[in-house]
Design a protein around this motif. Structure first.
Motif, PDB file in Angstrom:
ATOM      1  N   LEU A  15      47.032 -47.874  95.016  1.00 26.76           N
ATOM      2  CA  LEU A  15      46.820 -47.465  96.278  1.00 26.76           C
ATOM      3  C   LEU A  15      45.647 -48.435  96.591  1.00 26.76           C
ATOM      4  O   LEU A  15      44.710 -48.642  95.997  1.00 26.76           O
ATOM      5  CB  LEU A  15      46.212 -46.016  96.435  1.00 26.76           C
ATOM      6  CG  LEU A  15      45.389 -45.408  97.684  1.00 26.76           C
ATOM      7  CD1 LEU A  15      46.339 -45.529  98.832  1.00 26.76           C
ATOM      8  CD2 LEU A  15      44.734 -43.918  97.250  1.00 26.76           C
ATOM      9  N   LEU A  16      45.492 -49.138  97.902  1.00 23.63           N
ATOM     10  CA  LEU A  16      44.584 -49.962  98.060  1.00 23.63           C
ATOM     11  C   LEU A  16      43.648 -49.548  99.419  1.00 23.63           C
ATOM     12  O   LEU A  16      44.459 -49.230 100.297  1.00 23.63           O
ATOM     13  CB  LEU A  16      45.156 -51.440  98.565  1.00 23.63           C
ATOM     14  CG  LEU A  16      44.330 -52.418  99.202  1.00 23.63           C
ATOM     15  CD1 LEU A  16      43.233 -52.651  98.060  1.00 23.63           C
ATOM     16  CD2 LEU A  16      45.061 -53.712  99.414  1.00 23.63           C
ATOM     17  N   SER A  17      42.400 -48.991  99.144  1.00 24.96           N
ATOM     18  CA  SER A  17      42.062 -48.481 100.325  1.00 24.96           C
ATOM     19  C   SER A  17      40.509 -48.754 100.389  1.00 24.96           C
ATOM     20  O   SER A  17      39.842 -48.725  99.223  1.00 24.96           O
ATOM     21  CB  SER A  17      41.774 -46.879 100.275  1.00 24.96           C
ATOM     22  OG  SER A  17      41.374 -46.276 101.313  1.00 24.96           O
ATOM     23  N   ASP A  18      39.722 -49.091 101.356  1.00 25.16           N
ATOM     24  CA  ASP A  18      38.229 -49.223 101.399  1.00 25.16           C
ATOM     25  C   ASP A  18      37.673 -47.941 101.207  1.00 25.16           C
ATOM     26  O   ASP A  18      38.119 -46.914 101.481  1.00 25.16           O
ATOM     27  CB  ASP A  18      37.885 -50.203 102.449  1.00 25.16           C
ATOM     28  CG  ASP A  18      38.038 -49.190 103.866  1.00 25.16           C
ATOM     29  OD1 ASP A  18      37.037 -48.555 103.968  1.00 25.16           O
ATOM     30  OD2 ASP A  18      38.843 -49.656 104.600  1.00 25.16           O
ATOM     31  N   ALA A  19      36.384 -47.934 100.452  1.00 25.92           N
ATOM     32  CA  ALA A  19      35.563 -46.685 100.385  1.00 25.92           C
ATOM     33  C   ALA A  19      35.514 -45.891 101.710  1.00 25.92           C
ATOM     34  O   ALA A  19      35.148 -44.857 101.432  1.00 25.92           O
ATOM     35  CB  ALA A  19      34.431 -47.432  99.685  1.00 25.92           C
ATOM     36  N   SER A  20      35.460 -46.421 102.716  1.00 24.99           N
ATOM     37  CA  SER A  20      35.235 -45.541 103.910  1.00 24.99           C
ATOM     38  C   SER A  20      36.439 -44.418 104.032  1.00 24.99           C
ATOM     39  O   SER A  20      36.181 -43.524 104.933  1.00 24.99           O
ATOM     40  CB  SER A  20      35.132 -46.312 105.298  1.00 24.99           C
ATOM     41  OG  SER A  20      36.326 -46.806 105.581  1.00 24.99           O
ATOM     42  N   LYS A  21      37.457 -44.726 103.378  1.00 26.08           N
ATOM     43  CA  LYS A  21      38.568 -43.759 103.621  1.00 26.08           C
ATOM     44  C   LYS A  21      38.338 -42.408 102.596  1.00 26.08           C
ATOM     45  O   LYS A  21      39.129 -41.199 102.957  1.00 26.08           O
ATOM     46  CB  LYS A  21      39.907 -44.407 103.283  1.00 26.08           C
ATOM     47  CG  LYS A  21      40.192 -45.683 104.322  1.00 26.08           C
ATOM     48  CD  LYS A  21      40.254 -45.293 105.585  1.00 26.08           C
ATOM     49  CE  LYS A  21      40.685 -46.490 106.181  1.00 26.08           C
ATOM     50  NZ  LYS A  21      39.606 -47.337 106.898  1.00 26.08           N
ATOM     51  N   TYR A  22      37.561 -42.608 101.700  1.00 31.83           N
ATOM     52  CA  TYR A  22      37.595 -41.360 100.543  1.00 31.83           C
ATOM     53  C   TYR A  22      36.490 -40.392 101.421  1.00 31.83           C
ATOM     54  O   TYR A  22      35.849 -40.728 102.013  1.00 31.83           O
ATOM     55  CB  TYR A  22      36.788 -41.878  99.425  1.00 31.83           C
ATOM     56  CG  TYR A  22      37.772 -42.736  98.803  1.00 31.83           C
ATOM     57  CD1 TYR A  22      38.829 -42.254  97.893  1.00 31.83           C
ATOM     58  CD2 TYR A  22      37.997 -44.259  98.860  1.00 31.83           C
ATOM     59  CE1 TYR A  22      39.877 -42.969  97.524  1.00 31.83           C
ATOM     60  CE2 TYR A  22      38.639 -45.141  98.447  1.00 31.83           C
ATOM     61  CZ  TYR A  22      39.925 -44.409  97.660  1.00 31.83           C
ATOM     62  OH  TYR A  22      40.708 -45.313  97.228  1.00 31.83           O
ATOM     63  N   GLY A  23      36.997 -39.095 101.124  1.00 38.84           N
ATOM     64  CA  GLY A  23      36.096 -37.803 101.817  1.00 38.84           C
ATOM     65  C   GLY A  23      36.559 -37.632 102.948  1.00 38.84           C
ATOM     66  O   GLY A  23      35.649 -36.685 103.512  1.00 38.84           O
ATOM     67  N   ARG A  24      37.564 -38.155 103.549  1.00 35.96           N
ATOM     68  CA  ARG A  24      37.551 -38.055 105.142  1.00 35.96           C
ATOM     69  C   ARG A  24      39.017 -37.279 105.139  1.00 35.96           C
ATOM     70  O   ARG A  24      39.837 -37.435 104.372  1.00 35.96           O
ATOM     71  CB  ARG A  24      38.050 -39.325 105.792  1.00 35.96           C
ATOM     72  CG  ARG A  24      36.759 -40.212 105.890  1.00 35.96           C
ATOM     73  CD  ARG A  24      36.852 -41.650 106.867  1.00 35.96           C
ATOM     74  NE  ARG A  24      37.320 -41.336 107.995  1.00 35.96           N
ATOM     75  CZ  ARG A  24      37.870 -41.978 108.694  1.00 35.96           C
ATOM     76  NH1 ARG A  24      37.991 -43.323 108.540  1.00 35.96           N
ATOM     77  NH2 ARG A  24      38.127 -41.757 110.089  1.00 35.96           N
ATOM     78  N   ILE A  25      39.265 -36.422 106.328  1.00 35.84           N
ATOM     79  CA  ILE A  25      40.143 -35.558 106.325  1.00 35.84           C
ATOM     80  C   ILE A  25      41.265 -36.222 107.487  1.00 35.84           C
ATOM     81  O   ILE A  25      41.043 -36.638 108.564  1.00 35.84           O
ATOM     82  CB  ILE A  25      39.924 -34.215 107.080  1.00 35.84           C
ATOM     83  CG1 ILE A  25      39.141 -33.492 105.961  1.00 35.84           C
ATOM     84  CG2 ILE A  25      41.013 -33.765 107.430  1.00 35.84           C
ATOM     85  CD1 ILE A  25      38.390 -32.265 106.590  1.00 35.84           C
ATOM     86  N   ALA A  26      42.345 -36.705 106.942  1.00 32.90           N
ATOM     87  CA  ALA A  26      43.365 -37.300 107.611  1.00 32.90           C
ATOM     88  C   ALA A  26      44.399 -36.669 108.234  1.00 32.90           C
ATOM     89  O   ALA A  26      44.477 -35.280 107.891  1.00 32.90           O
ATOM     90  CB  ALA A  26      44.386 -38.265 106.452  1.00 32.90           C
ATOM     91  N   PRO A  27      45.003 -36.991 109.455  1.00 34.64           N
ATOM     92  CA  PRO A  27      45.599 -36.010 110.309  1.00 34.64           C
ATOM     93  C   PRO A  27      47.019 -35.743 109.758  1.00 34.64           C
ATOM     94  O   PRO A  27      47.739 -34.880 110.409  1.00 34.64           O
ATOM     95  CB  PRO A  27      45.906 -36.920 111.675  1.00 34.64           C
ATOM     96  CG  PRO A  27      45.718 -38.479 111.187  1.00 34.64           C
ATOM     97  CD  PRO A  27      44.678 -38.162 110.287  1.00 34.64           C
ATOM     98  N   PHE A  28      47.379 -36.498 108.815  1.00 32.80           N
ATOM     99  CA  PHE A  28      48.656 -36.101 107.827  1.00 32.80           C
ATOM    100  C   PHE A  28      48.447 -36.530 106.366  1.00 32.80           C
ATOM    101  O   PHE A  28      47.502 -37.368 105.977  1.00 32.80           O
ATOM    102  CB  PHE A  28      49.839 -36.821 108.446  1.00 32.80           C
ATOM    103  CG  PHE A  28      49.778 -38.303 108.273  1.00 32.80           C
ATOM    104  CD1 PHE A  28      50.795 -38.790 107.194  1.00 32.80           C
ATOM    105  CD2 PHE A  28      49.339 -39.180 109.223  1.00 32.80           C
ATOM    106  CE1 PHE A  28      50.647 -39.919 106.900  1.00 32.80           C
ATOM    107  CE2 PHE A  28      49.268 -40.611 108.731  1.00 32.80           C
ATOM    108  CZ  PHE A  28      49.937 -41.083 107.755  1.00 32.80           C
ATOM    109  N   HIS A  29      49.381 -36.181 105.760  1.00 37.82           N
ATOM    110  CA  HIS A  29      49.166 -36.250 104.157  1.00 37.82           C
ATOM    111  C   HIS A  29      50.641 -36.824 103.548  1.00 37.82           C
ATOM    112  O   HIS A  29      51.532 -36.224 103.616  1.00 37.82           O
ATOM    113  CB  HIS A  29      48.909 -34.961 103.441  1.00 37.82           C
ATOM    114  CG  HIS A  29      48.499 -35.135 102.162  1.00 37.82           C
ATOM    115  ND1 HIS A  29      47.629 -35.433 101.548  1.00 37.82           N
ATOM    116  CD2 HIS A  29      49.594 -34.851 101.008  1.00 37.82           C
ATOM    117  CE1 HIS A  29      47.623 -35.508 100.097  1.00 37.82           C
ATOM    118  NE2 HIS A  29      48.775 -35.115  99.784  1.00 37.82           N
TER     119      HIS A  29
END
Length: 63
Positions: A15-29
């Protein structure tokens, strides 16, 4: 469903993701974090997140 099938068929998953994505609630899973063997993120990922991922058996690579 396609993403789940691809990850299931792979010998390793990343999984490649920048730190700003962690702890956020996404509209879908799409997939649970436990579906991945590795998480690649930037150096601003909080230590607590790194530790939580490692406790789940996920290797964390910071770039």
């Amino acid at each position: 469903m396609v993403k789940k099938a691809i990850v299931s068929a792979a010998s390793e998953s990343y999984l490649l993701s920048d730190a700003s994505k962690y702890g956020r609630i996404a509209p879908f899973h799409a997939l649970s974090i436990e579906s991945f063997d590795y998480v690649i993120s930037d150096n601003s990922l909080p230590y607590q997140v790194v530790e939580d991922l490692q406790l789940k058996g996920i290797e964390v690579l910071l770039a």
